[in-house]
Design a protein around this motif. Structure first.
Motif, PDB file in Angstrom:
ATOM      1  N   ARG A  22       0.767  -1.293  -0.053  1.00  0.00           N
ATOM      2  CA  ARG A  22       0.001   0.096   0.036  1.00  0.00           C
ATOM      3  C   ARG A  22       0.852   1.316   0.164  1.00  0.00           C
ATOM      4  N   GLY A  23       2.149   0.992  -0.225  1.00  0.00           N
ATOM      5  CA  GLY A  23       3.176   2.274  -0.077  1.00  0.00           C
ATOM      6  C   GLY A  23       3.967   2.587   1.088  1.00  0.00           C
ATOM      7  N   ASP A  24       3.719   1.690   2.257  1.00  0.00           N
ATOM      8  CA  ASP A  24       4.528   1.882   3.485  1.00  0.00           C
ATOM      9  C   ASP A  24       5.905   1.611   3.317  1.00  0.00           C
ATOM     10  N   GLN A  25       6.855   2.724   3.221  1.00  0.00           N
ATOM     11  CA  GLN A  25       8.378   2.025   3.137  1.00  0.00           C
ATOM     12  C   GLN A  25       8.843   1.783   4.411  1.00  0.00           C
ATOM     13  N   ARG A  26       8.253   2.210   5.574  1.00  0.00           N
ATOM     14  CA  ARG A  26       8.773   1.806   6.770  1.00  0.00           C
ATOM     15  C   ARG A  26       8.430   0.361   6.930  1.00  0.00           C
ATOM     16  N   ALA A  27       7.443  -0.223   6.137  1.00  0.00           N
ATOM     17  CA  ALA A  27       7.189  -1.694   6.335  1.00  0.00           C
ATOM     18  C   ALA A  27       8.388  -2.515   5.861  1.00  0.00           C
ATOM     19  N   ALA A  28       8.553  -1.897   4.454  1.00  0.00           N
ATOM     20  CA  ALA A  28       9.745  -2.529   3.855  1.00  0.00           C
ATOM     21  C   ALA A  28      11.166  -2.474   4.707  1.00  0.00           C
ATOM     22  N   ALA A  29      11.233  -1.319   5.578  1.00  0.00           N
ATOM     23  CA  ALA A  29      12.496  -1.103   6.311  1.00  0.00           C
ATOM     24  C   ALA A  29      12.421  -2.335   7.482  1.00  0.00           C
ATOM     25  N   ALA A  30      11.314  -2.335   8.000  1.00  0.00           N
ATOM     26  CA  ALA A  30      11.065  -3.589   9.052  1.00  0.00           C
ATOM     27  C   ALA A  30      11.176  -4.854   8.500  1.00  0.00           C
ATOM     28  N   LEU A  31      10.892  -5.010   7.370  1.00  0.00           N
ATOM     29  CA  LEU A  31      11.083  -6.624   6.815  1.00  0.00           C
ATOM     30  C   LEU A  31      12.692  -6.687   6.420  1.00  0.00           C
ATOM     31  N   VAL A  32      13.443  -5.875   5.975  1.00  0.00           N
ATOM     32  CA  VAL A  32      14.870  -5.810   5.674  1.00  0.00           C
ATOM     33  C   VAL A  32      15.483  -6.222   6.951  1.00  0.00           C
TER      34      VAL A  32
ATOM     35  N   VAL B  62      21.049  -1.676   6.098  1.00  0.00           N
ATOM     36  CA  VAL B  62      19.669  -1.756   5.799  1.00  0.00           C
ATOM     37  C   VAL B  62      18.916  -0.721   5.028  1.00  0.00           C
ATOM     38  N   GLY B  63      19.573   0.541   5.348  1.00  0.00           N
ATOM     39  CA  GLY B  63      19.148   1.750   4.719  1.00  0.00           C
ATOM     40  C   GLY B  63      19.447   1.786   3.144  1.00  0.00           C
ATOM     41  N   ALA B  64      20.738   1.107   2.807  1.00  0.00           N
ATOM     42  CA  ALA B  64      20.835   1.019   1.478  1.00  0.00           C
ATOM     43  C   ALA B  64      20.239  -0.062   0.683  1.00  0.00           C
ATOM     44  N   ILE B  65      19.839  -1.259   1.474  1.00  0.00           N
ATOM     45  CA  ILE B  65      18.927  -2.063   1.026  1.00  0.00           C
ATOM     46  C   ILE B  65      17.453  -1.746   0.738  1.00  0.00           C
ATOM     47  N   VAL B  66      17.198  -1.165   1.479  1.00  0.00           N
ATOM     48  CA  VAL B  66      15.762  -0.553   1.421  1.00  0.00           C
ATOM     49  C   VAL B  66      15.649   0.600   0.284  1.00  0.00           C
ATOM     50  N   ALA B  67      16.603   1.130   0.112  1.00  0.00           N
ATOM     51  CA  ALA B  67      16.481   2.514  -1.101  1.00  0.00           C
ATOM     52  C   ALA B  67      16.809   1.516  -2.430  1.00  0.00           C
ATOM     53  N   ALA B  68      17.416   0.519  -2.338  1.00  0.00           N
ATOM     54  CA  ALA B  68      17.545  -0.374  -3.806  1.00  0.00           C
ATOM     55  C   ALA B  68      16.168  -0.989  -4.242  1.00  0.00           C
ATOM     56  N   LEU B  69      15.328  -1.050  -3.182  1.00  0.00           N
ATOM     57  CA  LEU B  69      13.928  -1.995  -3.377  1.00  0.00           C
ATOM     58  C   LEU B  69      13.181  -1.386  -4.643  1.00  0.00           C
ATOM     59  N   PRO B  70      12.725  -2.193  -5.330  1.00  0.00           N
ATOM     60  CA  PRO B  70      11.560  -1.552  -6.100  1.00  0.00           C
ATOM     61  C   PRO B  70      10.303  -1.099  -5.524  1.00  0.00           C
ATOM     62  N   ALA B  71       9.941   0.045  -6.369  1.00  0.00           N
ATOM     63  CA  ALA B  71       8.633   0.655  -5.692  1.00  0.00           C
ATOM     64  C   ALA B  71       7.512  -0.379  -5.533  1.00  0.00           C
ATOM     65  N   PRO B  72       6.609  -0.274  -4.737  1.00  0.00           N
ATOM     66  CA  PRO B  72       5.429  -1.346  -4.861  1.00  0.00           C
ATOM     67  C   PRO B  72       4.448  -0.986  -5.828  1.00  0.00           C
ATOM     68  N   ARG B  73       3.871  -2.165  -6.406  1.00  0.00           N
ATOM     69  CA  ARG B  73       2.664  -1.737  -7.381  1.00  0.00           C
ATOM     70  C   ARG B  73       1.600  -1.503  -6.500  1.00  0.00           C
ATOM     71  N   LEU B  74       1.262  -0.206  -6.362  1.00  0.00           N
ATOM     72  CA  LEU B  74       0.220   0.202  -5.402  1.00  0.00           C
ATOM     73  C   LEU B  74      -1.352  -0.626  -5.942  1.00  0.00           C
ATOM     74  N   ARG B  75      -1.878  -0.712  -5.083  1.00  0.00           N
ATOM     75  CA  ARG B  75      -3.344  -1.422  -5.263  1.00  0.00           C
ATOM     76  C   ARG B  75      -4.399  -0.425  -4.962  1.00  0.00           C
ATOM     77  N   VAL B  76      -5.156  -0.052  -5.948  1.00  0.00           N
ATOM     78  CA  VAL B  76      -5.964   0.852  -5.690  1.00  0.00           C
ATOM     79  C   VAL B  76      -7.193   0.636  -4.729  1.00  0.00           C
ATOM     80  N   VAL B  77      -7.237   1.439  -3.772  1.00  0.00           N
ATOM     81  CA  VAL B  77      -8.388   1.079  -2.732  1.00  0.00           C
ATOM     82  C   VAL B  77      -9.462   2.144  -3.273  1.00  0.00           C
TER      83      VAL B  77
END
Lengths: 185, 206
Positions: A22-32, B62-77
């Motif tokens: 849903r776009g929450d980057q903090r969740a990704a950080a927590a998983l990593v 951890v920060g570098a790994i998170v920065a390298a992650l692809p953007a989520p494919r947002l699900r439309v609510v």
């Protein structure tokens, strides 16, 4: 990226995945945060030396890129370890093809260890290392996942591509070998 | 020292202190350990091994790994209005709907146009009973109009679209207009009154 809140720390992997989607980057950080160290330990024990962080990052990038296809039949942890192992084997194959560095014998992976935090004396630690380095690759994988990550045999079997019963036998053979090194006075 | 024969307890030693064991299982292992030197020795080997494995792992950023992650494919609510891709898909779906509607309209129009032309060409003259305008169903609030003989109607001038009114003489047209003026229209009675006026007294109206 902020510090993971208590909410993210307590959340399950499935909840964090849903929040990240849903776009929450903090969740990704927590998983990593939750899974990167175990993956790094696993990669190091499997013989990856200089590119552990890159391997762990690639594992997460692959996993997050395919999270839509992830089915919670197995745990995220198992899935990550499986991806990590596959990437490691791919790297080794390509390294062998290039032959631009000494071929690493999977049976004698050299692991570099940081200073231990005082819990284990240096001599004892060396004995444990010697014992681990003489384990077969499969024994070492099973032993690491069981001892370091506390994985059930079923999950270990998924990661290493074996059966639950075989993993149990590998673990017991490995611990027997380590004990022999420790008691070898 | 020989190994403990309790395989179940030995299997649980690496899980001690983790979430994999619940409180009762942990308590059972502790009780077993208190009386089993072989398992205490094995637990020591497990803990040493764990420390060595942990020390083998380099720290990861951890920060570098998170920065390298692809953007989520947002699900439309529903109602959120987020997600460019989803929005594009929505627009595509809408434009497809519009195209489908336009195509349907064209087909219907092309099929209906000859029929409509025929209807206008074959419009009955004034005075011809037009049952389509009367309510004859059971729910009708008024009785259906009486049957009107068709013979005189054939000679009567009609209100057909094609030249019917222009064929009327001035007198006939005046009479017709007068009749029309006299009628305060009520839908059910209007045609009948008009028909009667025309059919029953054709001579007077001319």
């Amino acid at each position: 990226m902020g510090e993971p809140s208590a909410k993210t720390v307590d959340a399950t992997d499935a909840e964090l995945i849903a929040r990240w989607q849903r776009g929450d980057q903090r969740a990704a950080a927590a998983l990593v945060e939750r899974h990167s160290r175990p993956l790094a330990r696993f990669a190091a024990i499997l013989g990856e030396r200089e590119q552990v962080e890159e391997l762990v990052q690639d594992t997460f990038v692959r996993a997050f890129g395919a999270l839509d296809t992830f089915r919670s039949d197995s745990s995220l942890r198992t899935w990550l370890f499986t991806i990590c192992k596959r990437l490691l084997l791919d790297r080794r194959r390509s390294e062998r093809r290039r032959k631009d560095q000494v071929e690493l014998d999977e049976g004698h992976a050299v692991v570099e260890y940081d200073a231990l935090d005082g819990m284990v004396g240096e001599e004892t630690a060396q004995r444990v290392r010697d014992g681990m380095e003489r384990l077969s690759p499969l024994q070492r994988e099973v032993f690491t996942l069981r001892v370091s990550e506390g994985m059930p045999y079923g999950e270990i079997a998924e990661v290493v591509g074996s059966t639950e019963g075989a993993c149990r036998v590998h673990y017991h053979n490995a611990i027997k070998s380590i004990k022999e090194y420790l008691s070898d006075d | 020292m020989t190994d403990c024969l309790n395989e179940e307890m030995r299997d649980r030693l690496p899980l001690l202190g983790s979430d994999a064991l619940d409180a009762s299982e942990t308590a059972a292992v502790r009780v077993h350990l208190a009386g089993c030197a072989a398992c205490r020795e094995e637990l020591r080997a497990v803990e040493f091994s764990r420390a060595v494995i942990t020390a083998a792992a380099p720290r990861v950023d951890v920060g570098a790994i998170v920065a390298a992650l692809p953007a989520p494919r947002l699900r439309v609510v529903a109602g959120s209005g987020t997600g460019a891709r989803a929005a594009r898909q929505g627009g595509f779906r809408r434009s497809r709907s519009y195209l489908a509607a336009a195509a349907s309209l064209l087909i219907v129009a092309s099929l209906a146009s000859p029929l409509l032309t025929g209807v206008f060409r074959e419009s009955p003259p004034v005075g011809v009973p037009d049952t389509s305008l009367t309510m004859t169903g059971p729910e009708s609030p008024v009785a259906p109009p009486p049957a009107i003989p068709s013979t005189p109607v054939a000679a009567a001038p009609g209100l057909a679209v094609e030249g019917g009114l222009s064929d009327l003489s001035d007198d006939a047209l005046s009479a017709l207009l007068a009749e029309l003026d006299a009628i305060e229209a009520t839908v059910a009675t209007e045609p009948v009154t008009l028909r009667r006026a025309i059919v029953e007294t054709p001579g007077e109206s001319r």
